[in-house]
Write an enzyme that holds these catalytic residues in place. Structure first.
Site, PDB file in Angstrom:
ATOM      1  N   LYS A   1      41.631  27.065  -2.173  1.00 14.43           N
ATOM      2  CA  LYS A   1      40.377  28.016  -2.104  1.00 14.43           C
ATOM      3  C   LYS A   1      39.774  28.225  -0.979  1.00 14.43           C
ATOM      4  CE  LYS A   1      36.716  25.422  -4.017  1.00 14.43           C
ATOM      5  NZ  LYS A   1      35.843  25.308  -3.005  1.00 14.43           N
ATOM      6  N   ASP A   2      39.649  27.310  -0.148  1.00 12.68           N
ATOM      7  CA  ASP A   2      39.079  27.115   1.194  1.00 12.68           C
ATOM      8  C   ASP A   2      39.727  27.622   2.461  1.00 12.68           C
ATOM      9  OD1 ASP A   2      36.957  25.525   0.135  1.00 12.68           O
ATOM     10  OD2 ASP A   2      37.715  23.980   0.841  1.00 12.68           O
TER      11      ASP A   2
ATOM     12  N   ARG B   1      30.676  35.629  -5.344  1.00 18.53           N
ATOM     13  CA  ARG B   1      31.368  35.905  -6.334  1.00 18.53           C
ATOM     14  C   ARG B   1      31.034  35.458  -7.598  1.00 18.53           C
ATOM     15  NH1 ARG B   1      34.439  32.681  -9.000  1.00 18.53           N
ATOM     16  NH2 ARG B   1      33.975  30.858  -7.563  1.00 18.53           N
ATOM     17  N   ARG B   2      30.401  34.306  -7.596  1.00 20.45           N
ATOM     18  CA  ARG B   2      29.783  33.779  -8.895  1.00 20.45           C
ATOM     19  C   ARG B   2      28.395  34.547  -9.417  1.00 20.45           C
ATOM     20  NH1 ARG B   2      30.942  27.634  -6.924  1.00 20.45           N
ATOM     21  NH2 ARG B   2      32.868  27.105  -8.172  1.00 20.45           N
TER      22      ARG B   2
ATOM     23  N   ARG C   1      24.462  24.605  -1.282  1.00 19.95           N
ATOM     24  CA  ARG C   1      25.445  24.205  -0.348  1.00 19.95           C
ATOM     25  C   ARG C   1      25.514  22.659  -0.278  1.00 19.95           C
ATOM     26  NH1 ARG C   1      26.869  26.465   4.449  1.00 19.95           N
ATOM     27  NH2 ARG C   1      28.287  24.562   4.256  1.00 19.95           N
TER      28      ARG C   1
ATOM     29  N   ARG D   1      25.258  19.235  -5.313  1.00 22.55           N
ATOM     30  CA  ARG D   1      25.305  20.370  -6.604  1.00 22.55           C
ATOM     31  C   ARG D   1      24.656  20.162  -7.874  1.00 22.55           C
ATOM     32  NH1 ARG D   1      29.066  24.761  -4.427  1.00 22.55           N
ATOM     33  NH2 ARG D   1      29.410  24.064  -2.174  1.00 22.55           N
TER      34      ARG D   1
ATOM     35  N   CYS E   1      37.185  40.810   5.169  1.00 23.30           N
ATOM     36  CA  CYS E   1      36.503  41.256   3.730  1.00 23.30           C
ATOM     37  C   CYS E   1      35.331  40.456   3.471  1.00 23.30           C
ATOM     38  CB  CYS E   1      37.382  41.523   2.540  1.00 23.30           C
ATOM     39  SG  CYS E   1      36.857  42.364   1.132  1.00 23.30           S
TER      40      CYS E   1
END
Length: 295
Positions: free
Chosen positions: A79-80, A124-125, A142, A148, A235
């Site tokens: 994903k990164d 997105r979340r 972050r 987290r 984007c």
């Protein structure tokens, strides 16, 4: 066999998983060792990811270690990675995918009081949760997984959103208050997958990685990345995609393109034998539906 990786506990776990898979597949060359790398994304914990220049803030320095010969492989959370290939490197494949879903630590969504606070660094979340619960307030988040998780223990925060697979890999799955299916919250492109890159001219490494790459996961991640690449590397809107392969060998994909505040959350789904073509088609459909144009 030198494996370049970020130095966080999760990244180290993933790099070791690749090393273990290579050993199990019969790698008989040089001993396997990790090459820890600090990335710009690790060094700057205050700037939101969406505001950091360009994509790949967690991979560029790791890739550089392979390109300059300090390492033979680069291991990333898929994903990164940037949607465009990096010159001199090839995305050789992915290990079998873990859980791609997002999860809440702290309170479940229905338990969060009206006007409650959710911590996440992901637009997105945030946009998808805001569409489900417009009353929620959001604060940035972050740092590594320990940071987290700790955010959810803050009395001023009701829940934090994290990747379920990260909690599982670090032995913290007991902290999950709610797990969202990929249909409920569309994951980030590549979420749950461990990606492996090597130099394009390294034939021996290509053979070794080919022995451990999971064909289904690699196919799905490539399809998701085709979707992201079609949207364009610049984007900045929240986006996600999740692909699977059905019993007939066809790729099934759900994709997302939204506005940061959740006022517009567009989804598209489809299936096809060619995953890359499907990703491209879904990206073009969402661009058209949101009033944009594509090349």
């Amino acid at each position: 066999m030198r494996i370049a990786t970020r130095s966080s506990p999760l990244a180290t776990w993933q790099a070791r998983a690749v090393g273990t898979a290579l050993a199990a597949a019969g790698w008989s060359g040089a001993p396997i060792e990790l090459v820890p790398v600090s990335t710009s994304g690790d060094q700057d914990l205050s700037t939101p990811i969406s505001q950091m220049s360009g994509r790949g803030v967690f991979v560029t320095e790791v890739q550089a270690a392979v390109l300059d010969g300090r390492a033979d492989l680069a291991v990333h959370s898929a994903k990164d990675m940037r949607s465009e290939p990096t010159s001199g490197l090839i995305l050789a494949g992915c290990l079998a995918r873990g859980d791609a879903s997002d999860a809440l630590v702290g309170l479940a969504l229905d338990e969060i009081p009206h006007g409650g606070v959710v911590a996440t660094g992901s637009q997105r979340r945030q946009c998808q949760l805001a569409a489900r619960r417009p009353d929620l307030r959001f604060v940035g988040l972050r740092g590594n997984m320990a940071r987290r998780i700790a955010a959810a223990d803050n009395p001023d925060i009701d829940a934090a959103v994290v990747a379920a697979v990260a909690l599982e890999r670090l032995g913290e799955s007991h902290r999950i208050a709610q797990r969202f299916s990929p249909d409920e919250l569309v994951p980030q492109v590549g979420q749950g997958a461990i990606a492996i890159e090597h130099r394009t001219d390294d034939a021996d490494i290509a053979v070794a990685v080919g022995a451990i790459a999971d064909a289904v996961t690699t196919r799905c991640v490539r399809a998701e990345r085709a979707f992201l690449r079609t949207l364009g590397g610049g984007c900045d809107l929240p986006t996600g995609a999740h692909a699977t392969v059905d019993a007939d060998g066809r790729v099934q994909m759900t994709a997302l393109l939204a506005t940061p505040d959740g006022s517009s959350v567009e989804r598209a789904s489809g299936s096809g034998a060619d995953g890359d073509a499907l990703g491209i088609a879904l990206a073009r459909e969402l661009i058209t539906r949101t009033g944009g144009t594509y090349d």
